[in-house]
Write a protein that holds these residues in place. Structure first.
Motif, PDB file in Angstrom:
ATOM      1  N   TYR B   3       0.814  -1.205   0.000  1.00 34.29           N
ATOM      2  CA  TYR B   3       0.000   0.000   0.000  1.00 34.29           C
ATOM      3  C   TYR B   3       0.848   1.255   0.000  1.00 34.29           C
ATOM      4  O   TYR B   3       0.310   2.350   0.001  1.00 34.29           O
ATOM      5  CB  TYR B   3      -0.946   0.012   1.206  1.00 34.29           C
ATOM      6  CG  TYR B   3      -2.209  -0.749   0.933  1.00 34.29           C
ATOM      7  CD1 TYR B   3      -3.071  -0.335  -0.076  1.00 34.29           C
ATOM      8  CD2 TYR B   3      -2.535  -1.868   1.667  1.00 34.29           C
ATOM      9  CE1 TYR B   3      -4.237  -1.024  -0.335  1.00 34.29           C
ATOM     10  CE2 TYR B   3      -3.704  -2.569   1.413  1.00 34.29           C
ATOM     11  CZ  TYR B   3      -4.546  -2.136   0.406  1.00 34.29           C
ATOM     12  OH  TYR B   3      -5.705  -2.818   0.159  1.00 34.29           O
ATOM     13  N   TYR B   4       2.181   1.095   0.016  1.00 32.83           N
ATOM     14  CA  TYR B   4       3.021   2.288  -0.005  1.00 32.83           C
ATOM     15  C   TYR B   4       2.739   3.067  -1.284  1.00 32.83           C
ATOM     16  O   TYR B   4       2.614   2.490  -2.355  1.00 32.83           O
ATOM     17  CB  TYR B   4       4.494   1.893   0.078  1.00 32.83           C
ATOM     18  CG  TYR B   4       5.342   2.976   0.649  1.00 32.83           C
ATOM     19  CD1 TYR B   4       5.409   3.162   2.025  1.00 32.83           C
ATOM     20  CD2 TYR B   4       6.047   3.840  -0.168  1.00 32.83           C
ATOM     21  CE1 TYR B   4       6.180   4.180   2.560  1.00 32.83           C
ATOM     22  CE2 TYR B   4       6.808   4.862   0.348  1.00 32.83           C
ATOM     23  CZ  TYR B   4       6.872   5.020   1.718  1.00 32.83           C
ATOM     24  OH  TYR B   4       7.622   6.036   2.250  1.00 32.83           O
ATOM     25  N   PRO B   5       2.592   4.389  -1.177  1.00 34.46           N
ATOM     26  CA  PRO B   5       2.144   5.140  -2.364  1.00 34.46           C
ATOM     27  C   PRO B   5       3.139   5.070  -3.521  1.00 34.46           C
ATOM     28  O   PRO B   5       4.338   5.095  -3.313  1.00 34.46           O
ATOM     29  CB  PRO B   5       1.997   6.569  -1.831  1.00 34.46           C
ATOM     30  CG  PRO B   5       2.726   6.618  -0.539  1.00 34.46           C
ATOM     31  CD  PRO B   5       2.737   5.234   0.012  1.00 34.46           C
ATOM     32  N   ARG B   6       2.595   4.990  -4.739  1.00 33.99           N
ATOM     33  CA  ARG B   6       3.430   4.995  -5.938  1.00 33.99           C
ATOM     34  C   ARG B   6       4.024   6.368  -6.160  1.00 33.99           C
ATOM     35  O   ARG B   6       3.347   7.385  -5.952  1.00 33.99           O
ATOM     36  CB  ARG B   6       2.559   4.700  -7.171  1.00 33.99           C
ATOM     37  CG  ARG B   6       2.120   3.299  -7.310  1.00 33.99           C
ATOM     38  CD  ARG B   6       1.553   3.154  -8.737  1.00 33.99           C
ATOM     39  NE  ARG B   6       0.620   2.052  -8.808  1.00 33.99           N
ATOM     40  CZ  ARG B   6      -0.072   1.727  -9.896  1.00 33.99           C
ATOM     41  NH1 ARG B   6       0.064   2.445 -11.003  1.00 33.99           N
ATOM     42  NH2 ARG B   6      -0.892   0.720  -9.886  1.00 33.99           N
ATOM     43  N   PRO B   7       5.242   6.447  -6.678  1.00 36.06           N
ATOM     44  CA  PRO B   7       5.812   7.764  -7.009  1.00 36.06           C
ATOM     45  C   PRO B   7       4.922   8.493  -8.015  1.00 36.06           C
ATOM     46  O   PRO B   7       4.323   7.880  -8.902  1.00 36.06           O
ATOM     47  CB  PRO B   7       7.164   7.405  -7.638  1.00 36.06           C
ATOM     48  CG  PRO B   7       7.504   6.051  -7.100  1.00 36.06           C
ATOM     49  CD  PRO B   7       6.184   5.341  -6.917  1.00 36.06           C
ATOM     50  N   ILE B   8       4.835   9.806  -7.837  1.00 39.66           N
ATOM     51  CA  ILE B   8       4.007  10.649  -8.709  1.00 39.66           C
ATOM     52  C   ILE B   8       4.797  11.003  -9.964  1.00 39.66           C
ATOM     53  O   ILE B   8       5.958  11.409  -9.881  1.00 39.66           O
ATOM     54  CB  ILE B   8       3.588  11.925  -7.946  1.00 39.66           C
ATOM     55  CG1 ILE B   8       2.633  11.556  -6.813  1.00 39.66           C
ATOM     56  CG2 ILE B   8       2.953  12.942  -8.901  1.00 39.66           C
ATOM     57  CD1 ILE B   8       2.435  12.665  -5.799  1.00 39.66           C
ATOM     58  N   ASN B  44       1.421  11.624   1.925  1.00 39.55           N
ATOM     59  CA  ASN B  44       1.488  11.533   3.389  1.00 39.55           C
ATOM     60  C   ASN B  44       0.883  10.218   3.846  1.00 39.55           C
ATOM     61  O   ASN B  44       0.119   9.588   3.113  1.00 39.55           O
ATOM     62  CB  ASN B  44       0.707  12.704   4.014  1.00 39.55           C
ATOM     63  CG  ASN B  44       1.237  14.060   3.586  1.00 39.55           C
ATOM     64  OD1 ASN B  44       0.857  14.569   2.544  1.00 39.55           O
ATOM     65  ND2 ASN B  44       2.112  14.636   4.375  1.00 39.55           N
ATOM     66  N   PRO B  45       1.184   9.801   5.081  1.00 38.43           N
ATOM     67  CA  PRO B  45       0.588   8.556   5.597  1.00 38.43           C
ATOM     68  C   PRO B  45      -0.934   8.661   5.695  1.00 38.43           C
ATOM     69  O   PRO B  45      -1.490   9.747   5.857  1.00 38.43           O
ATOM     70  CB  PRO B  45       1.210   8.423   6.997  1.00 38.43           C
ATOM     71  CG  PRO B  45       2.460   9.238   6.946  1.00 38.43           C
ATOM     72  CD  PRO B  45       2.147  10.389   6.029  1.00 38.43           C
ATOM     73  N   LEU B  46      -1.580   7.516   5.598  1.00 36.23           N
ATOM     74  CA  LEU B  46      -3.041   7.433   5.673  1.00 36.23           C
ATOM     75  C   LEU B  46      -3.469   6.704   6.945  1.00 36.23           C
ATOM     76  O   LEU B  46      -2.748   5.863   7.472  1.00 36.23           O
ATOM     77  CB  LEU B  46      -3.588   6.687   4.461  1.00 36.23           C
ATOM     78  CG  LEU B  46      -3.269   7.294   3.099  1.00 36.23           C
ATOM     79  CD1 LEU B  46      -3.943   6.487   1.993  1.00 36.23           C
ATOM     80  CD2 LEU B  46      -3.693   8.755   3.021  1.00 36.23           C
ATOM     81  N   ASN B  47      -4.672   7.017   7.388  1.00 31.37           N
ATOM     82  CA  ASN B  47      -5.239   6.349   8.557  1.00 31.37           C
ATOM     83  C   ASN B  47      -6.101   5.166   8.153  1.00 31.37           C
ATOM     84  O   ASN B  47      -6.937   5.277   7.254  1.00 31.37           O
ATOM     85  CB  ASN B  47      -6.100   7.331   9.370  1.00 31.37           C
ATOM     86  CG  ASN B  47      -5.260   8.367  10.074  1.00 31.37           C
ATOM     87  OD1 ASN B  47      -4.114   8.112  10.427  1.00 31.37           O
ATOM     88  ND2 ASN B  47      -5.819   9.547  10.275  1.00 31.37           N
ATOM     89  N   VAL B  48      -5.884   4.046   8.852  1.00 37.42           N
ATOM     90  CA  VAL B  48      -6.755   2.876   8.756  1.00 37.42           C
ATOM     91  C   VAL B  48      -7.506   2.788  10.086  1.00 37.42           C
ATOM     92  O   VAL B  48      -6.882   2.790  11.153  1.00 37.42           O
ATOM     93  CB  VAL B  48      -5.931   1.596   8.507  1.00 37.42           C
ATOM     94  CG1 VAL B  48      -6.792   0.354   8.639  1.00 37.42           C
ATOM     95  CG2 VAL B  48      -5.278   1.656   7.129  1.00 37.42           C
ATOM     96  N   VAL B  49      -8.839   2.771  10.014  1.00 39.45           N
ATOM     97  CA  VAL B  49      -9.660   2.823  11.226  1.00 39.45           C
ATOM     98  C   VAL B  49     -10.512   1.564  11.342  1.00 39.45           C
ATOM     99  O   VAL B  49     -11.042   1.070  10.351  1.00 39.45           O
ATOM    100  CB  VAL B  49     -10.557   4.081  11.244  1.00 39.45           C
ATOM    101  CG1 VAL B  49      -9.722   5.316  11.517  1.00 39.45           C
ATOM    102  CG2 VAL B  49     -11.329   4.250   9.940  1.00 39.45           C
ATOM    103  N   GLY B  50     -10.638   1.052  12.566  1.00 38.22           N
ATOM    104  CA  GLY B  50     -11.421  -0.161  12.758  1.00 38.22           C
ATOM    105  C   GLY B  50     -11.886  -0.308  14.191  1.00 38.22           C
ATOM    106  O   GLY B  50     -11.729   0.603  15.011  1.00 38.22           O
ATOM    107  N   THR B  51     -12.496  -1.462  14.473  1.00 36.96           N
ATOM    108  CA  THR B  51     -13.041  -1.699  15.811  1.00 36.96           C
ATOM    109  C   THR B  51     -12.633  -3.075  16.334  1.00 36.96           C
ATOM    110  O   THR B  51     -12.227  -3.959  15.572  1.00 36.96           O
ATOM    111  CB  THR B  51     -14.585  -1.639  15.821  1.00 36.96           C
ATOM    112  OG1 THR B  51     -15.101  -2.666  14.978  1.00 36.96           O
ATOM    113  CG2 THR B  51     -15.106  -0.283  15.359  1.00 36.96           C
ATOM    114  N   ILE B  52     -12.771  -3.219  17.641  1.00 35.52           N
ATOM    115  CA  ILE B  52     -12.690  -4.506  18.335  1.00 35.52           C
ATOM    116  C   ILE B  52     -14.118  -4.798  18.801  1.00 35.52           C
ATOM    117  O   ILE B  52     -14.519  -4.394  19.891  1.00 35.52           O
ATOM    118  CB  ILE B  52     -11.764  -4.426  19.574  1.00 35.52           C
ATOM    119  CG1 ILE B  52     -10.452  -3.721  19.230  1.00 35.52           C
ATOM    120  CG2 ILE B  52     -11.501  -5.826  20.160  1.00 35.52           C
ATOM    121  CD1 ILE B  52      -9.674  -3.266  20.470  1.00 35.52           C
ATOM    122  N   PRO B  53     -14.913  -5.490  17.973  1.00 35.80           N
ATOM    123  CA  PRO B  53     -16.332  -5.694  18.325  1.00 35.80           C
ATOM    124  C   PRO B  53     -16.460  -6.879  19.289  1.00 35.80           C
ATOM    125  O   PRO B  53     -16.098  -8.008  18.952  1.00 35.80           O
ATOM    126  CB  PRO B  53     -17.001  -6.019  16.984  1.00 35.80           C
ATOM    127  CG  PRO B  53     -15.942  -5.815  15.925  1.00 35.80           C
ATOM    128  CD  PRO B  53     -14.628  -5.985  16.617  1.00 35.80           C
TER     129      PRO B  53
END
Lengths: 182, 182
Positions: B3-8, B44-53
Protein backbone atom coordinates in the motif's frame (compact mmCIF):
# COMPACT_ATOMS: atom_id res chain seq x y z
CA UNK A 1 -7.16 29.37 2.22
CA UNK A 2 -8.33 25.81 2.71
CA UNK A 3 -6.38 22.62 3.15
CA UNK A 4 -9.26 20.54 1.84
CA UNK A 5 -7.86 18.58 -1.11
CA UNK A 6 -8.44 19.92 -4.62
CA UNK A 7 -10.48 17.72 -6.96
CA UNK A 8 -8.29 15.48 -9.12
CA UNK A 9 -8.39 16.21 -12.87
CA UNK A 10 -5.53 14.15 -14.32
CA UNK A 11 -3.93 10.76 -13.65
CA UNK A 12 -0.67 11.21 -11.72
CA UNK A 13 0.73 8.00 -13.24
CA UNK A 14 0.15 8.59 -16.99
CA UNK A 15 -1.15 12.17 -17.33
CA UNK A 16 -4.48 11.24 -18.96
CA UNK A 17 -7.70 13.03 -17.87
CA UNK A 18 -9.46 11.00 -15.16
CA UNK A 19 -13.10 9.95 -14.89
CA UNK A 20 -14.95 10.36 -11.60
CA UNK A 21 -16.81 7.07 -11.28
CA UNK A 22 -17.24 3.91 -9.23
CA UNK A 23 -14.01 1.94 -9.74
CA UNK A 24 -15.85 -1.34 -10.43
CA UNK A 25 -13.97 -3.27 -7.73
CA UNK A 26 -16.85 -3.27 -5.27
CA UNK A 27 -15.91 0.13 -3.84
CA UNK A 28 -19.14 2.13 -3.33
CA UNK A 29 -17.46 5.55 -3.62
CA UNK A 30 -16.79 7.64 -6.68
CA UNK A 31 -13.02 7.85 -7.26
CA UNK A 32 -10.69 9.46 -9.78
CA UNK A 33 -10.17 6.55 -12.17
CA UNK A 34 -7.85 6.70 -15.19
CA UNK A 35 -9.53 5.34 -18.36
CA UNK A 36 -6.10 4.91 -19.96
CA UNK A 37 -3.97 3.11 -17.33
CA UNK A 38 -6.70 2.15 -14.78
CA UNK A 39 -4.87 3.80 -11.88
CA UNK A 40 -7.16 4.95 -9.08
CA UNK A 41 -6.22 8.12 -7.18
CA UNK A 42 -7.69 8.18 -3.68
CA UNK A 43 -8.08 11.21 -1.44
CA UNK A 44 -8.11 10.67 2.30
CA UNK A 45 -7.74 12.74 5.47
CA UNK A 46 -4.23 13.66 6.61
CA UNK A 47 -2.65 13.68 10.04
CA UNK A 48 -1.29 16.85 11.63
CA UNK A 49 1.08 16.02 14.49
CA UNK A 50 2.43 18.29 17.20
CA UNK A 51 3.40 18.72 20.83
CA UNK A 52 2.48 20.56 24.02
CA UNK A 53 6.01 21.59 25.08
CA UNK A 54 6.04 22.34 28.82
CA UNK A 55 8.90 23.85 30.84
CA UNK A 56 9.64 22.48 34.31
CA UNK A 57 8.05 25.62 35.79
CA UNK A 58 4.76 24.86 33.96
CA UNK A 59 5.05 27.44 31.21
CA UNK A 60 4.03 26.32 27.72
CA UNK A 61 5.87 27.01 24.48
CA UNK A 62 3.82 28.63 21.72
CA UNK A 63 4.95 29.66 18.24
CA UNK A 64 3.84 32.83 16.46
CA UNK A 65 3.07 31.82 12.89
CA UNK A 66 5.11 33.37 10.10
CA UNK A 67 3.07 31.66 7.36
CA UNK A 68 -0.53 31.42 6.21
CA UNK A 69 -3.05 30.33 7.22
CA UNK A 70 -3.46 32.36 10.43
CA UNK A 71 -0.27 34.39 9.98
CA UNK A 72 0.70 36.14 13.23
CA UNK A 73 -1.40 33.99 15.56
CA UNK A 74 -0.03 31.64 18.24
CA UNK A 75 0.05 27.88 17.87
CA UNK A 76 1.47 24.74 19.37
CA UNK A 77 4.24 23.41 17.11
CA UNK A 78 2.57 21.03 14.64
CA UNK A 79 2.47 20.08 10.98
CA UNK A 80 1.67 17.36 8.48
CA UNK A 81 2.96 13.86 9.23
CA UNK A 82 5.39 12.77 6.51
CA UNK A 83 6.06 9.40 4.85
CA UNK A 84 8.66 7.24 6.61
CA UNK A 85 7.96 8.51 10.11
CA UNK A 86 5.86 7.54 13.12
CA UNK A 87 3.39 9.91 14.77
CA UNK A 88 5.96 10.48 17.53
CA UNK A 89 8.79 11.18 15.10
CA UNK A 90 6.58 13.61 13.18
CA UNK A 91 5.55 15.47 16.33
CA UNK A 92 9.18 15.75 17.47
CA UNK A 93 10.35 16.84 14.00
CA UNK A 94 7.73 19.60 13.82
CA UNK A 95 8.71 20.83 17.28
CA UNK A 96 12.31 21.02 16.14
CA UNK A 97 11.48 22.68 12.79
CA UNK A 98 9.04 25.26 14.12
CA UNK A 99 10.59 26.07 17.50
CA UNK A 100 14.10 24.59 17.55
CA UNK A 101 13.12 23.25 20.97
CA UNK A 102 14.96 20.42 22.71
CA UNK A 103 12.21 18.15 24.06
CA UNK A 104 11.63 14.82 25.71
CA UNK A 105 8.51 13.43 24.04
CA UNK A 106 5.75 12.18 26.32
CA UNK A 107 2.42 10.45 25.96
CA UNK A 108 -0.28 10.96 23.33
CA UNK A 109 -2.63 13.64 24.68
CA UNK A 110 -5.30 14.52 22.09
CA UNK A 111 -6.71 13.02 18.89
CA UNK A 112 -9.07 15.41 17.12
CA UNK A 113 -10.96 14.67 13.89
CA UNK A 114 -11.59 17.77 11.77
CA UNK A 115 -13.75 16.62 8.82
CA UNK A 116 -14.19 20.13 7.32
CA UNK A 117 -10.41 20.22 6.77
CA UNK A 118 -10.08 16.48 6.04
CA UNK A 119 -7.55 16.27 8.87
CA UNK A 120 -6.87 14.51 12.16
CA UNK A 121 -4.78 16.48 14.67
CA UNK A 122 -2.73 14.52 17.21
CA UNK A 123 -0.81 16.22 20.03
CA UNK A 124 1.77 14.64 22.35
CA UNK A 125 2.94 15.91 25.73
CA UNK A 126 6.56 17.06 25.78
CA UNK A 127 9.01 18.24 28.44
CA UNK A 128 11.37 21.07 27.47
CA UNK A 129 14.96 20.08 28.23
CA UNK A 130 16.20 23.60 27.53
CA UNK A 131 14.67 27.09 27.49
CA UNK A 132 16.64 28.12 24.42
CA UNK A 133 14.78 28.03 21.13
CA UNK A 134 15.77 28.42 17.51
CA UNK A 135 12.61 28.95 15.46
CA UNK A 136 12.55 28.07 11.75
CA UNK A 137 11.17 30.17 8.91
CA UNK A 138 7.57 29.21 9.70
CA UNK A 139 7.78 30.92 13.11
CA UNK A 140 8.19 34.63 13.92
CA UNK A 141 8.76 34.00 17.60
CA UNK A 142 8.83 31.08 20.04
CA UNK A 143 7.79 32.17 23.55
CA UNK A 144 6.92 30.58 26.88
CA UNK A 145 3.51 31.44 28.37
CA UNK A 146 2.38 30.88 31.94
CA UNK A 147 -1.07 29.21 31.95
CA UNK A 148 -2.66 32.51 33.06
CA UNK A 149 -1.08 34.35 30.14
CA UNK A 150 -2.12 32.07 27.24
CA UNK A 151 -3.38 34.41 24.44
CA UNK A 152 -6.69 32.54 24.02
CA UNK A 153 -8.08 35.08 21.56
CA UNK A 154 -5.00 34.90 19.34
CA UNK A 155 -4.59 31.12 19.00
CA UNK A 156 -4.32 29.77 15.45
CA UNK A 157 -6.66 26.78 15.44
CA UNK A 158 -9.53 25.34 17.47
CA UNK A 159 -7.60 22.09 17.88
CA UNK A 160 -4.87 24.09 19.63
CA UNK A 161 -7.25 25.86 22.03
CA UNK A 162 -9.14 22.62 22.82
CA UNK A 163 -5.89 20.77 23.44
CA UNK A 164 -4.52 23.55 25.67
CA UNK A 165 -7.76 23.81 27.67
CA UNK A 166 -7.92 20.06 28.29
CA UNK A 167 -4.24 20.02 29.21
CA UNK A 168 -4.48 22.90 31.69
CA UNK A 169 -7.54 21.34 33.35
CA UNK A 170 -5.40 18.37 34.34
CA UNK A 171 -1.71 18.55 33.36
CA UNK A 172 -0.90 15.31 35.19
CA UNK A 173 -3.83 13.29 33.81
CA UNK A 174 -3.32 10.17 31.73
CA UNK A 175 -6.49 10.29 29.64
CA UNK A 176 -6.19 10.56 25.86
CA UNK A 177 -8.74 13.13 24.69
CA UNK A 178 -10.42 11.90 21.51
CA UNK A 179 -13.05 14.13 19.96
CA UNK A 180 -14.20 15.84 16.78
CA UNK A 181 -14.65 19.39 15.52
CA UNK A 182 -17.24 20.03 12.83
CA UNK B 1 1.16 -6.14 -2.80
CA UNK B 2 2.10 -2.95 -1.04
CA UNK B 3 0.00 0.00 0.00
CA UNK B 4 3.02 2.29 0.00
CA UNK B 5 2.14 5.14 -2.36
CA UNK B 6 3.43 5.00 -5.94
CA UNK B 7 5.81 7.76 -7.01
CA UNK B 8 4.01 10.65 -8.71
CA UNK B 9 4.84 11.17 -12.40
CA UNK B 10 2.24 13.68 -13.64
CA UNK B 11 0.42 16.71 -12.23
CA UNK B 12 -3.12 15.77 -11.21
CA UNK B 13 -4.31 19.33 -11.86
CA UNK B 14 -3.00 19.98 -15.40
CA UNK B 15 -1.56 16.65 -16.62
CA UNK B 16 2.00 17.94 -17.19
CA UNK B 17 4.99 15.80 -16.14
CA UNK B 18 6.14 16.80 -12.65
CA UNK B 19 9.63 17.57 -11.39
CA UNK B 20 10.84 16.08 -8.10
CA UNK B 21 12.49 19.03 -6.40
CA UNK B 22 12.43 21.36 -3.40
CA UNK B 23 9.30 23.49 -3.86
CA UNK B 24 11.11 26.76 -3.08
CA UNK B 25 8.70 27.76 -0.30
CA UNK B 26 11.07 26.87 2.54
CA UNK B 27 9.97 23.22 2.58
CA UNK B 28 13.10 21.07 3.01
CA UNK B 29 11.62 17.98 1.33
CA UNK B 30 11.63 17.01 -2.32
CA UNK B 31 8.06 17.12 -3.64
CA UNK B 32 6.28 16.47 -6.92
CA UNK B 33 6.14 20.03 -8.31
CA UNK B 34 4.44 20.92 -11.60
CA UNK B 35 6.65 23.18 -13.78
CA UNK B 36 3.57 24.23 -15.79
CA UNK B 37 0.93 25.14 -13.18
CA UNK B 38 3.09 25.14 -9.98
CA UNK B 39 0.79 22.69 -8.18
CA UNK B 40 2.54 20.63 -5.51
CA UNK B 41 1.35 17.05 -4.95
CA UNK B 42 2.13 15.83 -1.44
CA UNK B 43 2.18 12.23 -0.26
CA UNK B 44 1.49 11.53 3.39
CA UNK B 45 0.59 8.56 5.60
CA UNK B 46 -3.04 7.43 5.67
CA UNK B 47 -5.24 6.35 8.56
CA UNK B 48 -6.76 2.88 8.76
CA UNK B 49 -9.66 2.82 11.23
CA UNK B 50 -11.42 -0.16 12.76
CA UNK B 51 -13.04 -1.70 15.81
CA UNK B 52 -12.69 -4.51 18.34
CA UNK B 53 -16.33 -5.69 18.32
CA UNK B 54 -17.04 -7.62 21.54
CA UNK B 55 -20.18 -9.61 22.39
CA UNK B 56 -21.60 -9.40 25.90
CA UNK B 57 -20.21 -12.91 26.56
CA UNK B 58 -16.67 -11.70 25.76
CA UNK B 59 -16.35 -13.24 22.30
CA UNK B 60 -14.72 -11.10 19.63
CA UNK B 61 -15.89 -10.64 16.05
CA UNK B 62 -13.31 -11.35 13.36
CA UNK B 63 -13.73 -11.17 9.58
CA UNK B 64 -12.18 -13.63 7.13
CA UNK B 65 -10.80 -11.54 4.28
CA UNK B 66 -12.22 -12.03 0.81
CA UNK B 67 -9.75 -9.59 -0.80
CA UNK B 68 -6.00 -9.12 -1.11
CA UNK B 69 -3.76 -8.48 0.67
CA UNK B 70 -3.89 -11.44 3.07
CA UNK B 71 -6.87 -13.13 1.41
CA UNK B 72 -8.39 -15.81 3.65
CA UNK B 73 -6.84 -14.59 6.91
CA UNK B 74 -8.77 -13.19 9.88
CA UNK B 75 -8.89 -9.52 10.75
CA UNK B 76 -10.67 -6.98 12.88
CA UNK B 77 -13.01 -4.91 10.69
CA UNK B 78 -10.99 -1.91 9.47
CA UNK B 79 -10.23 0.15 6.40
CA UNK B 80 -9.07 3.52 5.12
CA UNK B 81 -10.58 6.63 6.68
CA UNK B 82 -12.48 8.62 4.06
CA UNK B 83 -12.95 12.34 3.48
CA UNK B 84 -15.89 13.93 5.31
CA UNK B 85 -15.83 11.57 8.28
CA UNK B 86 -14.37 11.45 11.78
CA UNK B 87 -12.19 8.59 13.02
CA UNK B 88 -15.20 7.24 14.92
CA UNK B 89 -17.49 7.45 11.89
CA UNK B 90 -14.91 5.70 9.75
CA UNK B 91 -14.42 2.88 12.28
CA UNK B 92 -18.19 2.37 12.55
CA UNK B 93 -18.64 2.49 8.76
CA UNK B 94 -15.94 -0.14 8.20
CA UNK B 95 -17.52 -2.38 10.83
CA UNK B 96 -20.82 -2.09 9.02
CA UNK B 97 -19.34 -2.60 5.55
CA UNK B 98 -17.12 -5.55 6.40
CA UNK B 99 -19.24 -7.36 8.97
CA UNK B 100 -22.74 -5.87 8.84
CA UNK B 101 -22.48 -5.73 12.62
CA UNK B 102 -24.69 -3.55 14.81
CA UNK B 103 -22.32 -1.93 17.31
CA UNK B 104 -22.18 0.68 20.02
CA UNK B 105 -18.85 2.43 19.50
CA UNK B 106 -16.61 2.79 22.56
CA UNK B 107 -13.32 4.43 23.40
CA UNK B 108 -10.16 4.72 21.32
CA UNK B 109 -8.03 1.68 22.15
CA UNK B 110 -4.89 1.59 19.98
CA UNK B 111 -2.95 4.00 17.75
CA UNK B 112 -0.21 2.25 15.80
CA UNK B 113 2.21 3.92 13.39
CA UNK B 114 3.35 1.65 10.54
CA UNK B 115 5.98 3.62 8.59
CA UNK B 116 6.80 0.77 6.14
CA UNK B 117 3.20 0.97 4.91
CA UNK B 118 2.90 4.76 5.37
CA UNK B 119 -0.12 4.13 7.58
CA UNK B 120 -1.46 4.75 11.06
CA UNK B 121 -3.92 2.14 12.37
CA UNK B 122 -6.48 3.24 14.97
CA UNK B 123 -8.85 0.79 16.68
CA UNK B 124 -11.86 1.61 18.84
CA UNK B 125 -13.61 -0.64 21.34
CA UNK B 126 -17.14 -1.64 20.33
CA UNK B 127 -20.01 -3.54 21.95
CA UNK B 128 -22.05 -5.82 19.69
CA UNK B 129 -25.76 -5.00 20.04
CA UNK B 130 -26.71 -8.09 18.01
CA UNK B 131 -25.09 -11.42 17.15
CA UNK B 132 -26.41 -11.36 13.61
CA UNK B 133 -23.98 -10.27 10.92
CA UNK B 134 -24.24 -9.42 7.26
CA UNK B 135 -20.73 -9.35 5.79
CA UNK B 136 -20.01 -7.34 2.65
CA UNK B 137 -18.05 -8.45 -0.41
CA UNK B 138 -14.71 -7.90 1.32
CA UNK B 139 -15.49 -10.61 3.89
CA UNK B 140 -15.91 -14.37 3.37
CA UNK B 141 -17.20 -14.95 6.87
CA UNK B 142 -17.82 -12.96 10.07
CA UNK B 143 -17.43 -15.16 13.17
CA UNK B 144 -17.25 -14.76 16.94
CA UNK B 145 -14.16 -16.16 18.68
CA UNK B 146 -13.76 -16.81 22.38
CA UNK B 147 -10.43 -15.35 23.58
CA UNK B 148 -8.97 -18.88 23.86
CA UNK B 149 -9.90 -19.61 20.25
CA UNK B 150 -8.41 -16.57 18.49
CA UNK B 151 -6.56 -17.90 15.39
CA UNK B 152 -3.30 -16.11 16.23
CA UNK B 153 -1.37 -17.77 13.39
CA UNK B 154 -3.98 -16.77 10.81
CA UNK B 155 -4.44 -13.09 11.62
CA UNK B 156 -4.08 -10.65 8.73
CA UNK B 157 -1.89 -7.90 10.12
CA UNK B 158 0.48 -7.28 13.02
CA UNK B 159 -1.58 -4.27 14.07
CA UNK B 160 -4.54 -6.65 14.54
CA UNK B 161 -2.61 -9.17 16.64
CA UNK B 162 -1.00 -6.42 18.75
CA UNK B 163 -4.36 -4.78 19.34
CA UNK B 164 -6.05 -8.08 20.25
CA UNK B 165 -3.23 -9.07 22.64
CA UNK B 166 -3.31 -5.73 24.45
CA UNK B 167 -7.11 -5.87 24.62
CA UNK B 168 -7.24 -9.40 26.03
CA UNK B 169 -4.59 -8.55 28.65
CA UNK B 170 -6.98 -5.98 30.12
CA UNK B 171 -10.41 -5.73 28.45
CA UNK B 172 -11.66 -3.22 31.04
CA UNK B 173 -8.58 -0.96 30.96
CA UNK B 174 -8.80 2.67 29.94
CA UNK B 175 -5.29 3.12 28.56
CA UNK B 176 -4.86 4.10 24.91
CA UNK B 177 -2.06 1.96 23.48
CA UNK B 178 0.17 4.10 21.25
CA UNK B 179 3.10 2.38 19.59
CA UNK B 180 4.89 1.77 16.31
CA UNK B 181 5.69 -1.19 14.08
CA UNK B 182 8.77 -0.98 11.86
Amino acid sequence: MSYYPRPIRFCNQCGHAVCHQLPGDGDARVRAVCPQCSHIQYQNPLNVVGTIPVADDGRILLCKRNIEPRFGTWTLPAGFMELDETLEQGAARETDEEAGADIELGRLFSVISVPPAAQVHLFFCARLRSLEFDPGFETQEARLFAPADIPWEELSFRTVSYTLRRFLENPQGTQVHCFSLE
